[in-house]
Design an enzyme around this catalytic site. Structure first.
Site, PDB file in Angstrom:
ATOM      1  N   ARG A 125     -10.645  -3.106  -1.599  1.00 42.67           N
ATOM      2  CA  ARG A 125      -9.660  -3.773  -1.434  1.00 42.67           C
ATOM      3  C   ARG A 125      -8.753  -3.499   0.003  1.00 42.67           C
ATOM      4  O   ARG A 125      -8.376  -4.402   0.653  1.00 42.67           O
ATOM      5  CB  ARG A 125      -8.467  -3.347  -2.279  1.00 42.67           C
ATOM      6  N   CYS A 164      -5.416  -0.395 -11.096  1.00 44.04           N
ATOM      7  CA  CYS A 164      -5.150  -0.528  -9.697  1.00 44.04           C
ATOM      8  C   CYS A 164      -4.182  -1.380  -9.173  1.00 44.04           C
ATOM      9  O   CYS A 164      -4.208  -2.490  -9.591  1.00 44.04           O
ATOM     10  CB  CYS A 164      -6.397  -0.582  -8.744  1.00 44.04           C
ATOM     11  N   ASN A 165      -3.069  -1.314  -8.503  1.00 42.52           N
ATOM     12  CA  ASN A 165      -1.963  -1.902  -8.220  1.00 42.52           C
ATOM     13  C   ASN A 165      -2.491  -2.857  -7.011  1.00 42.52           C
ATOM     14  O   ASN A 165      -2.119  -4.056  -7.325  1.00 42.52           O
ATOM     15  CB  ASN A 165      -0.820  -1.248  -7.355  1.00 42.52           C
ATOM     16  N   THR A 166      -3.197  -2.591  -5.880  1.00 44.05           N
ATOM     17  CA  THR A 166      -3.706  -3.323  -4.891  1.00 44.05           C
ATOM     18  C   THR A 166      -4.528  -4.394  -5.354  1.00 44.05           C
ATOM     19  O   THR A 166      -4.515  -5.636  -5.094  1.00 44.05           O
ATOM     20  CB  THR A 166      -4.534  -2.692  -3.931  1.00 44.05           C
ATOM     21  N   ALA A 167      -5.603  -4.066  -6.551  1.00 41.47           N
ATOM     22  CA  ALA A 167      -6.202  -4.900  -7.007  1.00 41.47           C
ATOM     23  C   ALA A 167      -5.563  -6.179  -7.851  1.00 41.47           C
ATOM     24  O   ALA A 167      -6.409  -6.966  -8.004  1.00 41.47           O
ATOM     25  CB  ALA A 167      -7.378  -4.335  -8.017  1.00 41.47           C
ATOM     26  N   LYS A 195      -8.397   9.972  -2.871  1.00 38.58           N
ATOM     27  CA  LYS A 195      -9.470   9.564  -3.201  1.00 38.58           C
ATOM     28  C   LYS A 195     -10.566  10.443  -2.821  1.00 38.58           C
ATOM     29  O   LYS A 195     -11.882  10.291  -3.460  1.00 38.58           O
ATOM     30  CB  LYS A 195      -9.749   7.913  -2.403  1.00 38.58           C
ATOM     31  N   CYS A 244       0.872   2.883  -6.739  1.00 34.17           N
ATOM     32  CA  CYS A 244      -0.599   3.153  -6.343  1.00 34.17           C
ATOM     33  C   CYS A 244      -1.108   4.153  -7.429  1.00 34.17           C
ATOM     34  O   CYS A 244      -0.489   5.272  -7.461  1.00 34.17           O
ATOM     35  CB  CYS A 244      -0.541   3.821  -4.980  1.00 34.17           C
TER      36      CYS A 244
END
Length: 238
Positions: A50, A85-88, A168, A199
């Site tokens: 992402r 996942c927030n960004t996803a 990560k 996140c």
């Protein structure tokens, strides 16, 4: 009443997905194995980045991969889906369009949780990847509830991105935690009434803070349990 089966689009990243499962277990009032929520998990770390797609440019879009994951989870028996996942969530619509079952919206759920738990709050400090700021994922859901989103200053935002990358890579030592604490203090100094951990990696190391915290992963986990137990209705598919 028959319980529903949750399908989880995971692997973004893998440890955050395992953390979500721990939270789902923690939110379940269980006396034996059978009382827990059935989850079908695609812990897929091969989803295109992402960060590369949204921040660095030129990266492969995660949307087709995530849509395929959603279709497979539906075929395997999931009654509803969630994205760990927030960004996803920038690709939430692509997943929803690919399936006939509802996909929970962690962003909207989190904004609603802030409004309900902290009705006097007006400024929300967002602890997230820079991609969340660039895509403005939280702006509309928060604005609809009278909440203003506050982001870290550029230097602090880069420090926070470093923390996310460290987690990560499996690093959660005191140096990483101290860097994260510095960013939370910075947001409090900028006037945040509530901090939102937006996140799923950051939720792994987030502890107590002087400012109240709402963790998006925890909101999602609680909603998964309530939805599976049919104490909360399935969201409407528009």
């Amino acid at each position: 009443m028959k319980e529903l089966v949750a399908g989880i689009l995971g692997g973004m990243g893998p440890e955050a997905t395992v953390d979500l499962l721990h939270r789902i277990i923690a939110h379940t009032d269980a006396r034996d194995d059978v009382d827990h929520v059935r989850c079908i998990v695609d812990n897929n770390p091969k989803v295109p980045s992402r960060i590369k797609a949204l921040l660095e440019g030129g990266g492969e879009s995660p949307a087709p991969c995530m849509a395929d994951m959603g279709r497979r989870l539906e075929a395997w028996g999931a009654d509803f889906l969630c994205i760990a996942c927030n960004t996803a969530h920038n690709y939430h619509a692509a997943v929803q369009e690919a399936v006939r079952i509802p996909v929970l919206d962690m962003i909207g759920l989190t904004a609603q949780a802030v409004a309900e738990r902290h009705p006097r709050a007006r400024r929300v400090g967002l602890l997230a990847s820079p991609a969340v700021r660039l895509t403005r994922l939280y702006e509309k859901p928060c604005a609809c509830r009278g909440l203003e989103v506050v982001y870290p200053a550029p230097m602090e935002e880069q420090r926070l991105l470093g923390v996310i990358k460290d987690i990560k890579a499996g690093r959660t030592d005191e140096v990483v935690r101290a860097a994260f604490a510095g960013v939370t203090d910075h947001l409090a100094a900028r006037g945040a009434d509530v901090l939102v951990v937006a996140c799923t990696e950051l939720g792994i190391i987030c502890g107590d803070n002087d400012v109240p915290v709402v963790d998006a992963a925890d909101v999602l986990a609680e909603t998964v349990v309530e939805t599976a137990k049919q104490r909360r209705p399935l969201p409407h598919i528009s």
